[in-house]
Design an enzyme around this catalytic site. Structure first.
Site, PDB file in Angstrom:
ATOM      1  N   LYS A  79       2.683  -5.086 -48.834  1.00  0.00           N
ATOM      2  CA  LYS A  79       1.891  -5.399 -50.037  1.00  0.00           C
ATOM      3  C   LYS A  79       1.323  -4.108 -50.622  1.00  0.00           C
ATOM      4  O   LYS A  79       0.937  -3.201 -49.874  1.00  0.00           O
ATOM      5  CB  LYS A  79       0.770  -6.365 -49.635  1.00  0.00           C
ATOM      6  CG  LYS A  79      -0.036  -6.946 -50.797  1.00  0.00           C
ATOM      7  CD  LYS A  79      -1.044  -7.976 -50.267  1.00  0.00           C
ATOM      8  CE  LYS A  79      -1.896  -8.586 -51.362  1.00  0.00           C
ATOM      9  NZ  LYS A  79      -2.866  -9.581 -50.831  1.00  0.00           N
ATOM     10  N   SER A 154      -2.990 -13.972 -53.175  1.00  0.00           N
ATOM     11  CA  SER A 154      -2.520 -12.825 -53.922  1.00  0.00           C
ATOM     12  C   SER A 154      -1.267 -12.164 -53.324  1.00  0.00           C
ATOM     13  O   SER A 154      -0.638 -11.352 -53.995  1.00  0.00           O
ATOM     14  CB  SER A 154      -3.638 -11.775 -53.991  1.00  0.00           C
ATOM     15  OG  SER A 154      -3.966 -11.300 -52.701  1.00  0.00           O
ATOM     16  N   SER A 178      -5.013 -15.408 -49.130  1.00  0.00           N
ATOM     17  CA  SER A 178      -3.894 -14.720 -49.790  1.00  0.00           C
ATOM     18  C   SER A 178      -2.631 -14.529 -48.964  1.00  0.00           C
ATOM     19  O   SER A 178      -1.609 -14.139 -49.508  1.00  0.00           O
ATOM     20  CB  SER A 178      -4.347 -13.365 -50.293  1.00  0.00           C
ATOM     21  OG  SER A 178      -4.970 -13.529 -51.527  1.00  0.00           O
TER      22      SER A 178
HETATM   23  N1  GLN Z   1      -7.799 -16.569 -54.251  1.00  0.00           N
HETATM   24  C1  GLN Z   1      -8.834 -15.898 -53.546  1.00  0.00           C
HETATM   25  C2  GLN Z   1      -9.537 -14.908 -54.442  1.00  0.00           C
HETATM   26  O1  GLN Z   1      -9.089 -14.704 -55.530  1.00  0.00           O
HETATM   27  C3  GLN Z   1      -8.313 -15.230 -52.300  1.00  0.00           C
HETATM   28  C4  GLN Z   1      -7.644 -13.945 -52.570  1.00  0.00           C
HETATM   29  C5  GLN Z   1      -7.308 -13.195 -51.311  1.00  0.00           C
HETATM   30  O2  GLN Z   1      -7.281 -13.746 -50.222  1.00  0.00           O
HETATM   31  N2  GLN Z   1      -7.101 -11.908 -51.469  1.00  0.00           N
HETATM   32  O3  GLN Z   1     -10.521 -14.341 -54.077  1.00  0.00           O
END
Ligand code: GLN
Length: 491
Positions: A79, A154, A178
């Site tokens: 990532k 994400s 994410s």
């Molecule tokens: N959807 C969640 C957020 O936007 C989790 C994102 C993540 O785990 N990086 O904070």
């Protein structure tokens, strides 16, 4: 069987046996990326020449007996919020567009140490803020099962790349779901480990008390092997834990005799899609057949988890992202007359809408007068959530619940209503607030042909139990073997 159908461990075994060479596997992956990236946009950076050169080097070391990991030579992708020395690490943001880190994250070093071939850097929501991988400055990633849908976020690039067979495994990060939610939307297996077990050194911070690095792969076995390689105490991360490392893969017996699994009924109420509910509950039946005792119980925290998470995550983000100011690295605006204007212009131009929304929210909840009402309150709620899980784990070894309320939505549907998108994180964020391990496993397809994920959550440092239950489930079922066809739909 084509190379791309192998799991990471199966490919590793063939490399070890000399049946497949590392350059051959790497070439196959780069060809798959070449064929698929234009349609799914899973990668921000593809390291064609560099990966081939790395493959040759690693092959030599394997042939000389210097690399013995079961994953030696297996190509993967990382990532784009994890630092790779000399390779662009953008966080999917304009503000870091040209950033080439002068150092490797501990994760990257550990991958090098086992002989992983890094194919490239994966698309994501900007600064890991989002649930759809649509907020990337480099364009949205698309779900390989249906290109009109999001892959989740994400770590959407990571999940899409594994699902589309562009790599054998991927490394993502999970702050509030994410890893697990994109794994669920794309029909792959992904685990967020216990907070502190994988070093965060070199992971570009979103919310430091919640961020965790973890793997996405085809199977629980692959995830266990990857965690065996990347876990461990790191003096460069003060929150990393000194726990025994390794033994996850060798500990997978698939035997669930006597294991107690709790199903929180509070997670199966309004807002959960009927088909998702039915598939997750069907997974409980499979676990029962393998010897587990399954029981329903109450976990009365669900209405608090999303507000508490978004206050804490935004507060930490507003602080962490203050370092992006146009002075030290990354994008710098032109045409400023003083320092304040440099900051203003750089941040206005460099950050996208969702990131700005989080910075504003975070700054607000930390400001004097609101700190006690919001931030401190959220921390108190976090403690209550942790206690609720502690109580549950006095009775149960594991909890089973959905990963997300629905299967993958269409592109564009979520961004128009951020609040709705935040609420869709209801089943994942509490696991980060409590610092626990959670895995998402494919448990079927809905009537649209889209993957559904089931989530198994364990007590702190319960990765072994979580992965063992996931492994037992995958021994009984074939959902993790389904792959998206080019047209979408399952093969
Ligand atoms: N959807 C969640 C957020 O936007 C989790 C994102 C993540 O785990 N990086 O904070």
């Amino acid at each position: 069987m084509s190379l791309s159908d192998l799991t990471a461990l199966e490919l590793g075994a063939k490399i070890k046996a000399g049946e497949v060479s590392v350059p051959e596997a790497t070439r196959a992956a780069l060809d798959a990326i070449e064929a698929k990236n234009a349609e799914n946009n899973a990668f921000i950076t593809v390291l064609n020449n560099r990966a081939m050169a790395e493959a040759e080097e690693i092959q030599k070391k394997i042939s000389a007996g210097e690399l013995t990991s079961p994953l030696a030579g297996v190509p993967l992708a990382i990532k784009d919020n994890i630092c790779t020395k000399g390779v662009k690490t953008t966080c999917a943001s304009k503000i870091l567009g040209d950033f080439q880190p002068p150092y490797n994250a501990t994760l990257t070093e550990k991958i090098h140490a086992i002989g992983g071939v890094v194919l490239g850097k994966l698309n994501m929501d900007e600064f890991a803020m989002g649930s759809t991988s649509e907020t990337s400055y480099y364009g949205a990633t698309r779900n390989p099962w249906d290109l009109s849908r999001v892959p989740g976020g994400s770590s959407g690039g990571a999940a899409a790349a594994v699902a589309a067979r562009e790599c054998w495994y991927a490394i993502g990060s999970d702050t509030g779901g994410s890893i697990r939610q994109p794994a669920s939307y794309c029909g792959v297996t992904g685990i967020k480990p216990t907070y502190g077990t994988v070093s965060r050194y070199g992971l570009i911070a979103y919310a430091s008390s919640l961020d965790q690095i973890g793997p996405l792969a085809r199977t629980a076995e692959d995830c266990a092997a990857i965690l065996d390689a990347i876990q461990g105490k790191d003096p460069r991360d003060g929150t990393s834990l000194d726990v025994p490392v390794g033994g996850l893969l060798s500990g997978l017996s698939g035997d669930l005799t006597g294991m107690k699994i709790g199903i929180p009924v509070d997670c199966f109420g309004d807002g959960l899609d009927g088909e998702v509910s039915q598939k997750v509950l069907a997974a409980a039946e499979v676990l029962k057949e393998r010897g587990a005792e399954v029981e329903e119980f109450r976990l009365p925290i669900m209405e608090y988890v999303v507000p508490a998470y978004y206050i804490i995550a935004a507060a930490e983000a507003s602080s962490n992202l203050s370092r992006f100011d146009g002075v030290k690295y990354g994008w710098r605006a032109e045409g400023y007359s003083d320092l304040t204007e440099l900051y203003n212009k750089t941040r206005t131009e460099g950050f996208g809408t969702e990131v700005k929304r989080r910075i504003l929210l975070g700054t607000f909840v930390l400001s004097s007068g609101y700190y006690d009402a919001y931030y401190r309150k959220a921390l108190q709620v976090k403690a209550v959530i942790k206690e609720a899980f502690d109580r549950a784990f006095e009775k149960y070894d594991l909890l089973l619940m959905p990963v997300a309320p629905t299967t993958a939505p269409k592109l564009g549907e979520s961004l128009s209503d951020p609040l709705k998108m935040y609420l869709s994180d209801i089943y994942t964020v509490s696991v980060n607030l409590a610092g626990l391990p959670g895995v998402s496993i494919p448990c079927g397809l809905d009537s649209k042909g889209l993957p559904v994920g089931a989530q198994l959550i364990g007590p702190a440092l319960g990765e072994g139990k979580v992965l063992n239950a996931a492994h037992a489930y995958q021994q009984e079922t074939d959902f993790h073997k389904l792959r998206p066809t080019q047209k979408g739909g399952a093969e």
